[in-house]
Write an enzyme that holds these catalytic residues in place. Structure first.
Site, PDB file in Angstrom:
ATOM      1  N   HIS A  72       0.834  -1.205   0.000  1.00  0.00           N
ATOM      2  CA  HIS A  72       0.000   0.000   0.000  1.00  0.00           C
ATOM      3  C   HIS A  72       0.874   1.263   0.000  1.00  0.00           C
ATOM      4  O   HIS A  72       0.663   2.177  -0.806  1.00  0.00           O
ATOM      5  CB  HIS A  72      -0.910  -0.011   1.229  1.00  0.00           C
ATOM      6  N   GLU A  73       1.847   1.297   0.903  1.00  0.00           N
ATOM      7  CA  GLU A  73       2.699   2.482   0.996  1.00  0.00           C
ATOM      8  C   GLU A  73       3.609   2.614  -0.232  1.00  0.00           C
ATOM      9  O   GLU A  73       3.916   3.724  -0.672  1.00  0.00           O
ATOM     10  CB  GLU A  73       3.531   2.432   2.275  1.00  0.00           C
ATOM     11  N   HIS A  76       1.861   4.540  -2.917  1.00  0.00           N
ATOM     12  CA  HIS A  76       2.032   5.989  -2.736  1.00  0.00           C
ATOM     13  C   HIS A  76       3.434   6.430  -3.171  1.00  0.00           C
ATOM     14  O   HIS A  76       3.601   7.405  -3.915  1.00  0.00           O
ATOM     15  CB  HIS A  76       1.860   6.358  -1.259  1.00  0.00           C
TER      16      HIS A  76
END
Length: 292
Positions: A72-73, A76
């Site tokens: 998920h990170e 980003h």
């Protein structure tokens, strides 16, 4: 702390991330009997396989949470890299944070793309889990368990994270788009939307007896009410700028660049901020002085 790099992106994993995910795994071990693994073993504590299965289940939980949060990170961070920033990632508690390390406010379209990339990466990972689950027919039961958890956890969290509530990615996207479209009233519209959605989720959670969700969403309700009240008092925060400064100063503090962190925090305090944000900056400056 565990430190490493992926795609030249520095990543720090705090011990709390592994500890808390392990505690949650232990707390939510299946106890009801069932035909699948690990239910059929863990529902009978006296069996020889019980403790080994418990350990394997906890390790699987920790591993899936770690990979899911990291992916998920990275979603980003990779988009931030594509925009020319120098992102860094922190994994702490059950979640994580990606600091784009931008030196100026991020343009709104880039902000939306950067924010949306996290849930999108999680949805892609859930699809990989689904593919693995469909191909795991001849694999051990533990593999099917991992793939099923990978699919369900990432699907549910990614969709939940898109809700326009609190500090979730969906709230950041809603605020960015509405402020861009309507200016100052857009901030109020974003908070009102988040409040309405949070109250709706709380009602659903009460009916379904999801106590943790009620507690989780109640904190978002309080946050939205606080921001709406601040808006009507004429204390509209410079949302993007203040969040950017606080995130950057916190990252510098964790990297032990105390003078730089203090300079960023002190500069941010010159702006018109919400009392909560101002308090967090003062709190950070206090820790900087203590470290010094």
């Amino acid at each position: 702390m565990l430190k490493f790099q992926l795609f030249r992106i520095p990543i720090v994993v705090h011990p709390s991330h592994l500890l808390v995910s392990g505690l949650f795994a232990f707390a939510f071990l299946p106890k009801s009997p069932g035909p699948g693994w690990p239910e059929r073993v863990l529902s009978h504590p006296g069996t020889p396989e019980y403790f080994g299965t418990m350990a394997a289940c906890v390790l699987a939980w920790v591993g899936v949470v770690f990979v899911s949060v990291l992916v998920h990170e990275l979603g980003h961070a990779l988009v931030a890299r594509a925009f020319g920033y120098s992102p860094s990632i922190q994994l702490v508690w059950l979640g994580g944070a990606t600091n784009p390390n931008a030196t100026s406010p991020i343009p709104w379209l880039r902000d939306v793309a950067f924010t949306l990339a996290g849930p999108s990466a999680g949805l892609a990972l859930s699809m990989l889990g689904l593919v693995g689950l469909n191909l795991a027919g001849d694999l051990p039961d533990a593999a099917s368990y991992v793939f099923r958890f990978l699919f369900e956890a990432n699907l549910l969290w990614s969709l939940f994270n898109l809700l326009p509530v609190g500090p979730l990615d969906g709230a950041r996207i809603a605020n960015t788009v509405l402020v861009r479209a309507f200016g100052k009233p857009g901030f109020l519209a974003a908070q009102a939307l988040g409040l309405a959605v949070a109250l709706g989720v709380i009602i659903l959670a009460i009916v379904s007896r999801w106590i943790l969700v009620v507690i989780f969403m109640s904190s978002y309700v309080v946050r939205s009410i606080t921001l709406i009240a601040a808006y009507f008092r004429g204390e509209l925060p410079a949302v993007g700028q203040s969040d950017l400064a606080l995130t950057r100063a916190s990252a510098l503090f964790r990297e032990r660049k105390l003078d730089e962190a203090a300079a960023v925090a002190a500069a941010a305090l010159e702006e018109d901020l919400l009392p909560a944000t101002r308090g967090r900056l003062h709190h950070l400056l206090g820790w900087i002085d203590l470290k010094r």
